[in-house]
Motif scaffolding. Structure first.
Motif, PDB file in Angstrom:
ATOM      1  N   ALA A  22     -10.872  30.387  79.990  1.00  0.00           N
ATOM      2  CA  ALA A  22     -10.257  31.599  79.431  1.00  0.00           C
ATOM      3  C   ALA A  22     -11.010  32.847  79.860  1.00  0.00           C
ATOM      4  O   ALA A  22     -10.414  33.860  80.235  1.00  0.00           O
ATOM      5  N   LYS A  23     -12.343  32.765  79.845  1.00  0.00           N
ATOM      6  CA  LYS A  23     -13.144  33.928  80.255  1.00  0.00           C
ATOM      7  C   LYS A  23     -13.011  34.184  81.747  1.00  0.00           C
ATOM      8  O   LYS A  23     -12.987  35.325  82.202  1.00  0.00           O
ATOM      9  N   ARG A  24     -12.914  33.097  82.524  1.00  0.00           N
ATOM     10  CA  ARG A  24     -12.845  33.242  83.980  1.00  0.00           C
ATOM     11  C   ARG A  24     -11.544  33.905  84.431  1.00  0.00           C
ATOM     12  O   ARG A  24     -11.528  34.657  85.401  1.00  0.00           O
ATOM     13  N   ILE A  25     -10.435  33.628  83.727  1.00  0.00           N
ATOM     14  CA  ILE A  25      -9.153  34.204  84.160  1.00  0.00           C
ATOM     15  C   ILE A  25      -8.769  35.436  83.351  1.00  0.00           C
ATOM     16  O   ILE A  25      -7.655  35.956  83.484  1.00  0.00           O
ATOM     17  N   GLY A  26      -9.669  35.912  82.506  1.00  0.00           N
ATOM     18  CA  GLY A  26      -9.475  37.198  81.845  1.00  0.00           C
ATOM     19  C   GLY A  26      -8.672  37.164  80.566  1.00  0.00           C
ATOM     20  O   GLY A  26      -8.007  38.144  80.228  1.00  0.00           O
ATOM     21  N   ILE A  27      -8.705  36.040  79.846  1.00  0.00           N
ATOM     22  CA  ILE A  27      -7.967  35.990  78.578  1.00  0.00           C
ATOM     23  C   ILE A  27      -8.922  35.805  77.403  1.00  0.00           C
ATOM     24  O   ILE A  27      -8.532  35.348  76.339  1.00  0.00           O
ATOM     25  N   ALA A  28     -10.173  36.180  77.607  1.00  0.00           N
ATOM     26  CA  ALA A  28     -11.168  36.017  76.548  1.00  0.00           C
ATOM     27  C   ALA A  28     -10.819  36.845  75.317  1.00  0.00           C
ATOM     28  O   ALA A  28     -11.184  36.496  74.197  1.00  0.00           O
ATOM     29  N   GLN A  29     -10.074  37.981  75.528  1.00  0.00           N
ATOM     30  CA  GLN A  29      -9.755  38.833  74.378  1.00  0.00           C
ATOM     31  C   GLN A  29      -8.820  38.142  73.403  1.00  0.00           C
ATOM     32  O   GLN A  29      -8.674  38.567  72.256  1.00  0.00           O
ATOM     33  N   TYR A  30      -8.132  37.049  73.858  1.00  0.00           N
ATOM     34  CA  TYR A  30      -7.240  36.329  72.965  1.00  0.00           C
ATOM     35  C   TYR A  30      -7.963  35.207  72.209  1.00  0.00           C
ATOM     36  O   TYR A  30      -7.376  34.529  71.381  1.00  0.00           O
ATOM     37  N   GLU A  41      -1.952  42.197  82.440  1.00  0.00           N
ATOM     38  CA  GLU A  41      -2.218  42.271  80.999  1.00  0.00           C
ATOM     39  C   GLU A  41      -0.949  42.010  80.192  1.00  0.00           C
ATOM     40  O   GLU A  41      -0.985  41.294  79.177  1.00  0.00           O
ATOM     41  N   ASP A  42       0.171  42.572  80.642  1.00  0.00           N
ATOM     42  CA  ASP A  42       1.440  42.347  79.955  1.00  0.00           C
ATOM     43  C   ASP A  42       1.836  40.874  80.032  1.00  0.00           C
ATOM     44  O   ASP A  42       2.330  40.290  79.053  1.00  0.00           O
ATOM     45  N   GLY A  43       1.623  40.261  81.200  1.00  0.00           N
ATOM     46  CA  GLY A  43       1.942  38.843  81.380  1.00  0.00           C
ATOM     47  C   GLY A  43       1.107  37.947  80.487  1.00  0.00           C
ATOM     48  O   GLY A  43       1.610  36.998  79.874  1.00  0.00           O
ATOM     49  N   LEU A  44      -0.200  38.239  80.395  1.00  0.00           N
ATOM     50  CA  LEU A  44      -1.076  37.433  79.541  1.00  0.00           C
ATOM     51  C   LEU A  44      -0.685  37.573  78.073  1.00  0.00           C
ATOM     52  O   LEU A  44      -0.740  36.592  77.311  1.00  0.00           O
ATOM     53  N   ALA A  45      -0.283  38.778  77.674  1.00  0.00           N
ATOM     54  CA  ALA A  45       0.156  38.977  76.287  1.00  0.00           C
ATOM     55  C   ALA A  45       1.410  38.163  75.997  1.00  0.00           C
ATOM     56  O   ALA A  45       1.538  37.561  74.925  1.00  0.00           O
ATOM     57  N   LYS A  46       2.337  38.104  76.961  1.00  0.00           N
ATOM     58  CA  LYS A  46       3.570  37.325  76.758  1.00  0.00           C
ATOM     59  C   LYS A  46       3.277  35.824  76.800  1.00  0.00           C
ATOM     60  O   LYS A  46       3.942  35.036  76.117  1.00  0.00           O
ATOM     61  N   ALA A  47       2.281  35.408  77.594  1.00  0.00           N
ATOM     62  CA  ALA A  47       1.879  33.996  77.593  1.00  0.00           C
ATOM     63  C   ALA A  47       1.272  33.622  76.246  1.00  0.00           C
ATOM     64  O   ALA A  47       1.514  32.535  75.721  1.00  0.00           O
ATOM     65  N   ALA A  48       0.490  34.532  75.674  1.00  0.00           N
ATOM     66  CA  ALA A  48      -0.131  34.276  74.365  1.00  0.00           C
ATOM     67  C   ALA A  48       0.934  34.169  73.273  1.00  0.00           C
ATOM     68  O   ALA A  48       0.739  33.446  72.294  1.00  0.00           O
ATOM     69  N   GLU A 100       0.094  29.681  84.072  1.00  0.00           N
ATOM     70  CA  GLU A 100       0.276  29.408  85.505  1.00  0.00           C
ATOM     71  C   GLU A 100       1.265  30.379  86.125  1.00  0.00           C
ATOM     72  O   GLU A 100       1.071  30.864  87.245  1.00  0.00           O
ATOM     73  N   GLU A 101       2.346  30.686  85.395  1.00  0.00           N
ATOM     74  CA  GLU A 101       3.362  31.601  85.903  1.00  0.00           C
ATOM     75  C   GLU A 101       2.805  33.016  86.027  1.00  0.00           C
ATOM     76  O   GLU A 101       3.069  33.722  86.999  1.00  0.00           O
ATOM     77  N   VAL A 102       2.003  33.439  85.059  1.00  0.00           N
ATOM     78  CA  VAL A 102       1.395  34.775  85.103  1.00  0.00           C
ATOM     79  C   VAL A 102       0.447  34.881  86.297  1.00  0.00           C
ATOM     80  O   VAL A 102       0.467  35.866  87.047  1.00  0.00           O
ATOM     81  N   LEU A 103      -0.385  33.856  86.488  1.00  0.00           N
ATOM     82  CA  LEU A 103      -1.354  33.887  87.592  1.00  0.00           C
ATOM     83  C   LEU A 103      -0.654  33.776  88.948  1.00  0.00           C
ATOM     84  O   LEU A 103      -1.135  34.310  89.947  1.00  0.00           O
TER      85      LEU A 103
END
Length: 585
Positions: free
Chosen positions: A481-489, A554-561, A568-571
């Protein structure tokens, strides 16, 4: 539940529906079994279903709806699988943004509501309806679906009809002049007409955006693009290629005797009684024969509502502030098939009013909207974007929509139109919002003109939405999570995301439908300073982010969350963001 019981008891006693003694007996039974009060009252035959619904409606503040009188959209009903609908006695009736309204026989079933929320990714708004009405609606809907499926012949059945048509075999063995005459006759034969119709109907039913009919060395293949990904549907004998392409040429008013140059056309078809779908046709000669591509323009499946495009609330607010301004330019950018035209039409629908003169220039017009003056480009006749725009500016327009800015001349006229009191909407083929500014400079527009004319730039992509039928949770380890930038979630330990397991409903892909992600760069005073200094894309993007712009990643990660799409789709679709540094003013 105590406060709800108190409200229900008060209503029962106030209206004299049941006596205090009967209510006490029901409450004693509830204390023993733990069942809901309403179900106990029904079992004890102290109230009937209609009365209970009225009391629940008042006690919960939830309206009662006669679901049999509501016009239901099949795409909405499909959001929840039929087994789930029947199990919980419910039916989805409308979807507005992220809110799914569901008619329920038992609105007190919190377990069902929680399951629906996890299954669909939407927030659930329950309304009350009769179990019999819900069952009747479900029976009627699935009966119609079954009848529709039975009416659509399969490719195998049509191929058997075609094999019975001996004329097709003659095409292989006779000279070209005779072959052309027979091909023309075959385009009116029932089997070929059935094959063309079935290809079209199955494409619409599958939600395809494009249909590809392509020649191979010894056969022809049919492929659909569904949710942005091309899937092969079938392969057939190559002898079918000429009559099938000729059939599409006939209904598109193209020249069936011309095989040397590309041709463009369009046609409309009625699907399932009253569902009208537009098709844009392009025929291209290749070394193995003619290839045809049909672009499916299904307006029923298009969301031409600016509030339903999936923009984040803050981004939506900033965009609406720009589109209501009397003049300036708003650009959308992204690759082909990223939803740029849908966004432009949604903005037009938002700002449209009887006192405004709106003109669109497109190549070709994709959606016909009442009240708009829409112009088709015809380059072969000299009707190009620059020619059209010069003429349109003499027609006193308030709003001009240009389908696509392809060259410096079109961009120059568009900028001048924005500077002379017109609101101009258009699209550019760039990858990011900040990159569009650099692209305009490279096309010869001076920075001060960009600052004076451009209001906002919207960059967007379409991601595949997780199939609601086979959606499931999984954990993402903290280090990944930290490596792909979703640590804030992250909250505690691992973070949970969603993915599709794969089922018959989604062709075992785990995805069904699409969801948009965007970044909206509004040209603030500080961003304009950087543009005047001819700053690079990186600096402009950093300033925009510092001022609150959310990037597509950032918008994609929020929608994945939220469970709308997968990590995978966001990346796969978005580029990583650089670390946000403080930019000196």
């Amino acid at each position: 539940m105590a406060s709800l019981n108190d409200r229900l008891k008060a209503i029962f006693i106030r209206d004299g529906i049941i006596s205090s003694e009967d209510l006490s007996r029901a409450l004693d039974e509830q204390a023993k079994t733990g069942e809901e009060l309403g179900k106990i009252l029904l079992k004890m035959k102290l109230v009937d279903e209609d009365t209970l619904r009225q009391v629940l409606s008042e006690g919960l503040g939830i309206p009662i709806i006669k679901v049999s009188c509501v016009k239901l959209d099949s795409s909405i009903i499909k959001i929840i699988p039929s087994k789930v609908c029947r199990n919980y006695q419910l039916v989805p009736i409308s979807l507005i943004g992220e809110h799914l309204t569901v008619a329920m026989a038992d609105p007190l079933n919190i377990f069902a509501i929680d399951n629906l929320k996890a299954l669909t990714g939407y927030s659930i708004i329950p309304v009350i309806s009769s179990p019999k009405e819900i069952e009747a609606v479900l029976d009627s809907y699935y009966k119609q679906e079954q009848a529709s499926d039975e009416k659509t012949e399969t490719f195998d059945e049509i191929m058997q009809d075609i094999r019975d048509t001996e004329d097709l075999e003659l095409v292989k063995d006779i000279d070209s002049s005779q072959s052309q005459e027979i091909v023309e006759e075959l385009t009116e034969e029932a089997p070929i007409i059935k094959l063309a119709d079935t290809i079209i109907k199955q494409a619409v039913m599958a939600g395809a955006s494009d249909v590809f009919i392509e020649p191979l060395e010894k056969s022809m293949r049919i492929r659909y693009r569904v949710d942005g990904v091309i899937r092969e549907i079938d392969r057939m004998a190559k002898v079918l290629l000429s009559p099938l392409i000729s059939r599409f040429k006939v209904i598109s008013n193209l020249d069936i005797s011309e095989h040397r140059i590309p041709q463009d056309g369009r046609f409309k078809m009625i699907i399932s009684g009253d569902h009208e779908v537009d098709f844009r046709v392009n025929v291209l000669p290749t070394v193995l024969g003619e290839k045809i591509v049909l672009r499916v323009l299904d307006q029923d499946s298009s969301v031409l509502n600016i509030d339903k495009l999936g923009f984040e609330p803050e981004s939506m607010k900033r965009l609406k502030e720009c589109v209501v301004k009397p003049h300036g330019m708003i650009l959308t950018c992204g690759p082909t098939g990223s939803g740029k035209t849908t966004t432009l039409y949604s903005i037009l629908k938002f700002v449209d009013s009887p006192e405004k003169n709106i003109v669109t220039v497109e190549d070709p017009v994709e959606y016909e909207m009442p009240g708009l003056n829409q112009v088709n480009i015809k380059s072969s006749m000299g009707l190009t974007f620059p020619v059209c725009l010069r003429s349109i500016l003499r027609q006193d327009p308030d709003i001009i929509m240009i389908g696509e800015i392809r060259d410096s001349e079109t961009l120059d006229i568009a900028v001048k139109a924005a500077l002379t009191g017109h609101l101009v909407l258009s699209s550019l083929h760039t990858t990011t919002a900040a990159g569009s500014v650099i692209r305009m400079m490279n096309m010869g527009i001076e920075p001060f003109l960009i600052c004076s004319s451009v209001l906002a730039i919207v960059a967007q992509r379409l991601l595949r939405r997780i199939c609601p039928k086979c959606k499931e949770l999984y954990n993402v380890p903290e280090d990944i999570a930290k490596r792909i930038g979703i640590a804030q979630y992250l909250k505690e330990g691992d973070i949970q995301f969603y993915k599709g397991r794969g089922c018959d409903e989604c062709f075992n892909t785990g995805y069904k439908g699409r969801v948009g992600i965007t970044e909206i760069c509004v040209l603030s005073a500080r961003i304009k300073e950087y543009i005047l200094q001819r700053a690079g894309e990186f600096e402009i993007k950093q300033v925009a982010r510092a001022e609150g712009m959310k990037t597509m990643r950032e918008d994609g990660l929020a929608k994945a969350a939220k469970g709308l799409t997968t990590l995978e789709e966001v990346l796969r679709v978005t580029a990583p963001d650089d670390p946000l540094h403080r930019v000196e003013g």
